[in-house]
Design a protein around this motif. Sequence first.
Motif, mmCIF file in Angstrom:
data_model
loop_
_atom_site.group_PDB
_atom_site.id
_atom_site.type_symbol
_atom_site.label_atom_id
_atom_site.label_comp_id
_atom_site.label_asym_id
_atom_site.label_seq_id
_atom_site.Cartn_x
_atom_site.Cartn_y
_atom_site.Cartn_z
ATOM 1 N N ARG A 98 0.909 -1.133 -0.024
ATOM 2 C CA ARG A 98 -0.132 0.034 -0.007
ATOM 3 C C ARG A 98 0.695 1.314 -0.222
ATOM 4 N NH1 ARG A 98 -1.231 -3.995 2.346
ATOM 5 N NH2 ARG A 98 0.025 -3.598 4.287
ATOM 6 N N VAL A 100 1.337 5.004 0.524
ATOM 7 C CA VAL A 100 0.724 6.155 1.243
ATOM 8 C C VAL A 100 0.952 7.574 1.038
ATOM 9 C CG1 VAL A 100 0.307 6.846 3.685
ATOM 10 C CG2 VAL A 100 0.551 4.384 3.119
ATOM 11 N N SER A 101 2.285 7.759 0.911
ATOM 12 C CA SER A 101 2.841 8.828 0.409
ATOM 13 C C SER A 101 4.091 8.902 -0.389
ATOM 14 C CB SER A 101 3.067 9.985 1.505
ATOM 15 O OG SER A 101 4.040 9.391 2.417
ATOM 16 N N GLU A 128 7.043 -1.530 7.204
ATOM 17 C CA GLU A 128 6.313 -0.173 6.987
ATOM 18 C C GLU A 128 7.734 0.506 6.318
ATOM 19 O OE1 GLU A 128 2.713 0.816 9.573
ATOM 20 O OE2 GLU A 128 4.874 1.099 10.530
ATOM 21 N N MET A 137 4.885 3.447 2.787
ATOM 22 C CA MET A 137 4.272 2.570 2.273
ATOM 23 C C MET A 137 4.454 1.306 3.358
ATOM 24 S SD MET A 137 6.155 -0.047 -0.622
ATOM 25 C CE MET A 137 5.672 -1.600 -0.967
ATOM 26 N N SER A 138 3.400 0.521 3.256
ATOM 27 C CA SER A 138 3.281 -0.358 4.364
ATOM 28 C C SER A 138 2.938 -1.830 3.360
ATOM 29 C CB SER A 138 2.077 -0.316 5.378
ATOM 30 O OG SER A 138 0.884 -0.260 4.637
#
Length: 148
Positions: A98, A100-101, A128, A137-138
């Motif tokens: 995932r 995220v930024s 992470e 990101m994770s």
Amino acid sequence: MPQDTDSTGASRRPAFDPIAAGWQELPERGFPVHVGTFYVKQAEAGWRYGFVAEPRHANVGGVVHGGMLMTFMDDMLGVTVWQAVERQPVSTIQLNSRFVSPARPGDFVECVPELQRVTRSVVFIRGELFVGGRLVMSADGVWKVLGK
């Protein structure tokens, strides 16, 4: 407000020096030679891994390419699994990510791995990626212990 990157995506900030900050270079072998150098540091809560994002890691939008982040995550989670199973050969079965930024050239990207469950033949792990305290990101994944 001034931007922290130039038109090529290169950082205008002073370069982070992992060695000066107490990190050690990981030995480079195999595929990571093409995208590294990766670093390692033992922290209170366990091992941490990092890399300095370079302009060559950026996509056309000027941020670190998702493929680079996934490569780094896969390699560092794999190292963590390998250590957890007493350095037996392992291979990624599944890696879910995932984003995220963004991370940008000049950023020091740090991986924080967390073993979830270790069995005789498979290992479940999550991780992470951070730039400073910001989540980038994770991921979670499953690794096979080869030969088991």
